[in-house]
Design an enzyme around this catalytic site. Sequence first.
Site, short mmCIF file in Angstrom:
data_model
loop_
_atom_site.label_atom_id
_atom_site.label_comp_id
_atom_site.label_asym_id
_atom_site.label_seq_id
_atom_site.Cartn_x
_atom_site.Cartn_y
_atom_site.Cartn_z
N GLU A 18 3.61 6.75 -12.18
CA GLU A 18 3.11 5.39 -11.63
C GLU A 18 1.57 5.58 -11.21
OE1 GLU A 18 1.76 2.80 -9.88
OE2 GLU A 18 2.58 3.62 -7.93
N CYS A 21 -1.10 0.56 -4.32
CA CYS A 21 -1.43 0.66 -5.81
C CYS A 21 -1.14 -0.94 -6.25
CB CYS A 21 -0.34 1.47 -6.70
SG CYS A 21 1.55 1.38 -6.03
#
Length: 511
Positions: A218, A252
Amino acid sequence: MATLTYTRIEDIPKIHATAREAFASGRTKSIAFRKAQIAQVGYLLKDNEQRIKDALKSDLGRPYLETELLDFAAVYGEVRMVYDKIDQWVKPQRIDFHFNWFPMGPKLVAEPKGVILNIAPFNVPVFLLLSPLVSAIAAGNGAVLKPSEQTPAFSQLIAELLPKYLDRELYAVINGGVAETTKMLELPWDHILYTGNGRIGRIIAAAAAKHLTPTTLELGGQNPVVVDPKMDVHLTAKRLLWGRFSNAGQICLAPEYVLVPAHFQDTLIEEMKKVYNTFYPDGPENSDSFARVVTTAHTQRIKKRLDETKGKIVLGGATDVEKRYIAPTVVRDVPVDDSLLTEEIFGPVLPIVPVKDVDEAISIIRSKDYPLAVYVFSNDPKFEEKVFSNTKSGAAVTNETVITAGVPGLPVGGIGPSGYGYYTGKHCFEQFTHWRVSLKNPGWVDKVAFGFRYPPYKPDYKKYVKGITSSLPPRPGTQSGTAKRWAFWLLFALVGAGSVVLTRSRGQLKA
């Protein structure tokens, strides 16, 4: 700043070996054992909420409420959902019925992969360590956690707490920096989950490839926002600033830059100023509602990019590297080649990029790497659909930012440069699961159907092979066999009905 005790490098192979031996013992096969460990993850958090909030206050200057929202709430939701669903998830999966194969009972059996390595970042450490841990436990794996060395107070605390709540042999914490991580990556793991940036992600993937270890990456990215000028400007401004400035922009999924029609830029900025003043009435530097950048090095990096921007700062802009402070900042008239758009900022700076129309906005998004999320602010389904259908991203979100990671059942995952694979929920459970094929063929099947496969082959065996071979779909441009059959039966029914009507009519005429 707190001091972090690193794990001794010579102990890392021992921790790895202990976890593998504990996994081989078979105790994770018990669903009751897994559920007990999942519950303990929740109670680790529940019993130590204040200590964890204090640790993250020390590491990130983070307000308690943000820790409760971004970390605690998400993990509690994960613990409850997985605990309730695990019995259903681990059941063998039957495949679709097929006449030729059903006597053999083909199915998929969920088995654990082994020992999982989770390398987590500094920004949302509770969520990014413990949520995947819950999935790993649910799938029956052992797990080793590597928290970030950039959050020393939290990383030291989790190393203390984990063995008090979970099986000490199966689940462990390794603390350290580059040397310790390098040593871990020399070892054969059964799955590696890494959350962070693309540069390190490539190193992780290359190391995993030496052992053919499956990975989940990720990697975040530059998440664009496309604003429809017909949208409620106050709601847009409020949700954008919250998404960008929470955790000092170190999320993020945070909105990275805003694409707005040039004629609407002033309107949006004026509303942002109003919202900004309600968020930080006494200024953000003295606010208890604004976090700090994790390190002075990261602060200096963000400041440098802010100093080099060609855009105009209209909100914030103040910096103090030693205090790890970057004011929540909005920059207008940012060109697409600007210093603020070269790579992910990962800080509390929001560039606004004026565009001619939605087509130019889409063109800019498509010129960059696939992001973790594309955000649209619009109440027009056509506007929304146009943006999403012409872009690619891990998530496509309307009139909101960031919160998808906390929605039970929705995975977090990127595409291409923003990562691959998923974490959280069933999708993460399935990634940490090996779906083992199971089939049991009784002896009588050979006598009834499959005896033709044994030599010596005879010419008439060909018809048996054809009998078990699936037919192709209809050739494009031709009527399918199914359609032909339906057409035949429809014609048959019509002819039959017509005959009945004609017969009755003749009978009435004779009468």
